[in-house]
Design a protein around this motif. Structure first.
Motif, PDB file in Angstrom:
ATOM      1  N   TYR A   1       1.583   2.811  -7.689  1.00  0.00           N
ATOM      2  CA  TYR A   1       1.261   1.999  -8.607  1.00  0.00           C
ATOM      3  C   TYR A   1       2.514   1.151  -7.895  1.00  0.00           C
ATOM      4  CZ  TYR A   1       2.441  -1.858 -12.157  1.00  0.00           C
ATOM      5  OH  TYR A   1       2.451  -2.494 -13.117  1.00  0.00           O
ATOM      6  N   ARG A   2       2.519   0.257  -7.866  1.00  0.00           N
ATOM      7  CA  ARG A   2       4.371  -1.005  -8.390  1.00  0.00           C
ATOM      8  C   ARG A   2       3.867  -2.250  -9.102  1.00  0.00           C
ATOM      9  NH1 ARG A   2       5.404  -0.003  -1.694  1.00  0.00           N
ATOM     10  NH2 ARG A   2       6.759   2.298  -1.404  1.00  0.00           N
ATOM     11  N   LYS A   3       5.111  -2.876  -8.927  1.00  0.00           N
ATOM     12  CA  LYS A   3       4.170  -4.250  -9.727  1.00  0.00           C
ATOM     13  C   LYS A   3       4.105  -5.440  -8.528  1.00  0.00           C
ATOM     14  CE  LYS A   3       9.892  -4.028 -10.440  1.00  0.00           C
ATOM     15  NZ  LYS A   3      10.564  -3.725 -11.612  1.00  0.00           N
ATOM     16  N   ASN A   4       4.761  -5.249  -7.607  1.00  0.00           N
ATOM     17  CA  ASN A   4       4.869  -6.238  -6.544  1.00  0.00           C
ATOM     18  C   ASN A   4       4.547  -5.065  -4.980  1.00  0.00           C
ATOM     19  OD1 ASN A   4       7.281  -5.963  -5.372  1.00  0.00           O
ATOM     20  ND2 ASN A   4       7.970  -7.289  -7.654  1.00  0.00           N
TER      21      ASN A   4
ATOM     22  N   LEU B   1      -2.862   0.190  -6.731  1.00  0.00           N
ATOM     23  CA  LEU B   1      -2.715  -0.809  -7.887  1.00  0.00           C
ATOM     24  C   LEU B   1      -1.420  -1.768  -8.274  1.00  0.00           C
ATOM     25  CD1 LEU B   1      -3.856   1.845  -8.971  1.00  0.00           C
ATOM     26  CD2 LEU B   1      -4.124   0.189 -10.238  1.00  0.00           C
ATOM     27  N   TYR B   2      -1.423  -2.815  -7.941  1.00  0.00           N
ATOM     28  CA  TYR B   2       0.328  -3.809  -7.478  1.00  0.00           C
ATOM     29  C   TYR B   2      -0.544  -5.131  -7.835  1.00  0.00           C
ATOM     30  CZ  TYR B   2      -2.691  -5.481  -3.470  1.00  0.00           C
ATOM     31  OH  TYR B   2      -3.835  -5.796  -2.880  1.00  0.00           O
ATOM     32  N   TYR B   3       0.512  -5.780  -8.298  1.00  0.00           N
ATOM     33  CA  TYR B   3       0.072  -7.424  -8.763  1.00  0.00           C
ATOM     34  C   TYR B   3       0.793  -8.201  -7.501  1.00  0.00           C
ATOM     35  CZ  TYR B   3       0.225  -6.078 -13.644  1.00  0.00           C
ATOM     36  OH  TYR B   3      -0.628  -5.713 -14.887  1.00  0.00           O
ATOM     37  N   ARG B   4      -0.381  -9.150  -7.765  1.00  0.00           N
ATOM     38  CA  ARG B   4      -0.544 -10.287  -6.668  1.00  0.00           C
ATOM     39  C   ARG B   4      -1.281 -11.628  -7.003  1.00  0.00           C
ATOM     40  NH1 ARG B   4      -1.490 -10.323  -0.487  1.00  0.00           N
ATOM     41  NH2 ARG B   4      -0.708 -11.665   0.029  1.00  0.00           N
ATOM     42  N   LYS B   5       0.176 -12.593  -7.538  1.00  0.00           N
ATOM     43  CA  LYS B   5      -0.338 -13.766  -7.981  1.00  0.00           C
ATOM     44  C   LYS B   5      -0.876 -14.009  -9.665  1.00  0.00           C
ATOM     45  CE  LYS B   5      -1.840 -15.639  -3.568  1.00  0.00           C
ATOM     46  NZ  LYS B   5      -2.529 -16.733  -2.979  1.00  0.00           N
ATOM     47  N   GLY B   6       0.320 -12.694 -10.004  1.00  0.00           N
ATOM     48  CA  GLY B   6       0.127 -12.823 -11.431  1.00  0.00           C
ATOM     49  C   GLY B   6      -1.079 -11.879 -11.473  1.00  0.00           C
ATOM     50  N   ARG B   7      -2.334 -11.269 -11.031  1.00  0.00           N
ATOM     51  CA  ARG B   7      -3.393 -10.094 -11.352  1.00  0.00           C
ATOM     52  C   ARG B   7      -3.116  -9.314 -10.528  1.00  0.00           C
ATOM     53  NH1 ARG B   7      -8.526 -13.473 -11.262  1.00  0.00           N
ATOM     54  NH2 ARG B   7      -9.024 -12.120 -11.339  1.00  0.00           N
ATOM     55  N   LEU B   8      -3.598  -7.883 -11.955  1.00  0.00           N
ATOM     56  CA  LEU B   8      -4.238  -6.776 -11.148  1.00  0.00           C
ATOM     57  C   LEU B   8      -4.722  -6.339  -9.379  1.00  0.00           C
ATOM     58  CD1 LEU B   8      -2.302  -4.247 -11.611  1.00  0.00           C
ATOM     59  CD2 LEU B   8      -4.332  -3.079 -12.635  1.00  0.00           C
ATOM     60  N   LYS B   9      -4.721  -5.800  -8.300  1.00  0.00           N
ATOM     61  CA  LYS B   9      -5.505  -5.371  -7.537  1.00  0.00           C
ATOM     62  C   LYS B   9      -5.147  -4.171  -7.649  1.00  0.00           C
ATOM     63  CE  LYS B   9      -5.250  -9.848  -6.624  1.00  0.00           C
ATOM     64  NZ  LYS B   9      -6.701 -10.444  -6.911  1.00  0.00           N
ATOM     65  N   LEU B  10      -6.906  -3.916  -7.180  1.00  0.00           N
ATOM     66  CA  LEU B  10      -6.643  -1.742  -7.117  1.00  0.00           C
ATOM     67  C   LEU B  10      -7.711  -2.241  -5.250  1.00  0.00           C
ATOM     68  CD1 LEU B  10      -8.297   0.355  -9.342  1.00  0.00           C
ATOM     69  CD2 LEU B  10      -9.193   0.349  -6.670  1.00  0.00           C
ATOM     70  N   ARG B  11      -7.002  -1.187  -4.296  1.00  0.00           N
ATOM     71  CA  ARG B  11      -6.894  -0.811  -3.077  1.00  0.00           C
ATOM     72  C   ARG B  11      -7.559  -0.105  -2.800  1.00  0.00           C
ATOM     73  NH1 ARG B  11      -5.627  -4.652   0.907  1.00  0.00           N
ATOM     74  NH2 ARG B  11      -7.264  -3.508   2.214  1.00  0.00           N
ATOM     75  N   HIS B  12      -8.658   0.518  -2.582  1.00  0.00           N
ATOM     76  CA  HIS B  12      -8.888   2.357  -1.886  1.00  0.00           C
ATOM     77  C   HIS B  12      -9.210   2.298  -0.929  1.00  0.00           C
ATOM     78  CE1 HIS B  12     -12.938   4.962  -3.450  1.00  0.00           C
ATOM     79  NE2 HIS B  12     -11.958   5.847  -2.388  1.00  0.00           N
ATOM     80  N   TYR B  13      -8.528   3.600  -0.235  1.00  0.00           N
ATOM     81  CA  TYR B  13      -7.954   4.002   1.003  1.00  0.00           C
ATOM     82  C   TYR B  13      -8.677   5.301   1.261  1.00  0.00           C
ATOM     83  CZ  TYR B  13      -5.157   0.077   0.397  1.00  0.00           C
ATOM     84  OH  TYR B  13      -4.200  -1.588   0.456  1.00  0.00           O
ATOM     85  N   SER B  14      -9.814   4.912   1.812  1.00  0.00           N
ATOM     86  CA  SER B  14     -10.368   6.528   1.924  1.00  0.00           C
ATOM     87  C   SER B  14     -10.017   7.282   3.421  1.00  0.00           C
ATOM     88  CB  SER B  14     -11.928   6.198   2.260  1.00  0.00           C
ATOM     89  OG  SER B  14     -12.768   5.333   1.583  1.00  0.00           O
ATOM     90  N   ASN B  15     -10.853   8.892   3.209  1.00  0.00           N
ATOM     91  CA  ASN B  15      -9.922   9.443   4.270  1.00  0.00           C
ATOM     92  C   ASN B  15      -8.452   9.189   4.629  1.00  0.00           C
ATOM     93  OD1 ASN B  15     -10.716  11.784   5.979  1.00  0.00           O
ATOM     94  ND2 ASN B  15     -11.805  11.219   6.783  1.00  0.00           N
ATOM     95  N   LEU B  16      -7.710   9.707   3.799  1.00  0.00           N
ATOM     96  CA  LEU B  16      -6.467   9.451   4.216  1.00  0.00           C
ATOM     97  C   LEU B  16      -5.678  11.209   5.303  1.00  0.00           C
ATOM     98  CD1 LEU B  16      -4.514   8.918   0.970  1.00  0.00           C
ATOM     99  CD2 LEU B  16      -4.864   7.456   2.865  1.00  0.00           C
ATOM    100  N   LEU B  17      -6.424  11.813   5.322  1.00  0.00           N
ATOM    101  CA  LEU B  17      -6.079  12.525   6.180  1.00  0.00           C
ATOM    102  C   LEU B  17      -6.533  12.323   7.709  1.00  0.00           C
ATOM    103  CD1 LEU B  17      -6.182  15.612   3.706  1.00  0.00           C
ATOM    104  CD2 LEU B  17      -4.388  14.475   4.846  1.00  0.00           C
ATOM    105  N   ALA B  18      -7.317  11.362   7.987  1.00  0.00           N
ATOM    106  CA  ALA B  18      -8.273  11.199   9.265  1.00  0.00           C
ATOM    107  C   ALA B  18      -6.809  11.257  10.500  1.00  0.00           C
ATOM    108  CB  ALA B  18      -8.995   9.862   8.997  1.00  0.00           C
TER     109      ALA B  18
END
Length: 122
Positions: free
Chosen positions: A57-60, A103-120
């Protein structure tokens, strides 16, 4: 880690669990610890595949996307912790992967991004 950081981290993980359940994952572990470190979330995907999730998580985005903060050293610790989890729970015969949730805030809204298979690319 300060009180606010702990609260933000716990909230980010709780929101991540809601997202994962809504997307068909079955949560089988949260904040699982061993001598190598902690696994934020462990889930089944289609009951035959295990996904380990590192939640950031980051606030921005001033310092980049949260998942970018996972260092090679952290990846090594996560690999060891994942191996411990699989051994301890007799799940070594199942396929698995490490995913990241940012998870982070962008333009006042919380966003969640899913990154698959970090070990690829490791």
């Amino acid at each position: 880690m300060g009180k606010k950081s702990v609260i933000y981290g716990e909230t980010a993980e709780a929101l991540s669990c809601i997202y994962l359940k809504e997307n068909g994952y079955e949560i089988i572990g949260r904040n699982w610890r061993c001598k190598y470190g902690e696994l934020d979330i462990v889930a089944f995907q289609k009951l035959a595949h295990i996904v380990f999730f590192e939640v950031k998580y980051r606030k921005n985005l001033e310092y980049g996307i949260p998942v970018q903060s996972i260092s090679p050293r952290k990846i090594l610790k996560l690999k060891k912790a994942m191996a411990c989890f699989l051994l301890e729970n007799d799940l070594c015969d199942l396929s698995w992967q490490l995913d990241g949730l940012s998870l982070y805030y962008r333009k006042g809204r919380l966003k969640l991004r899913h990154y698959s298979n970090l070990l690829a690319n490791c």
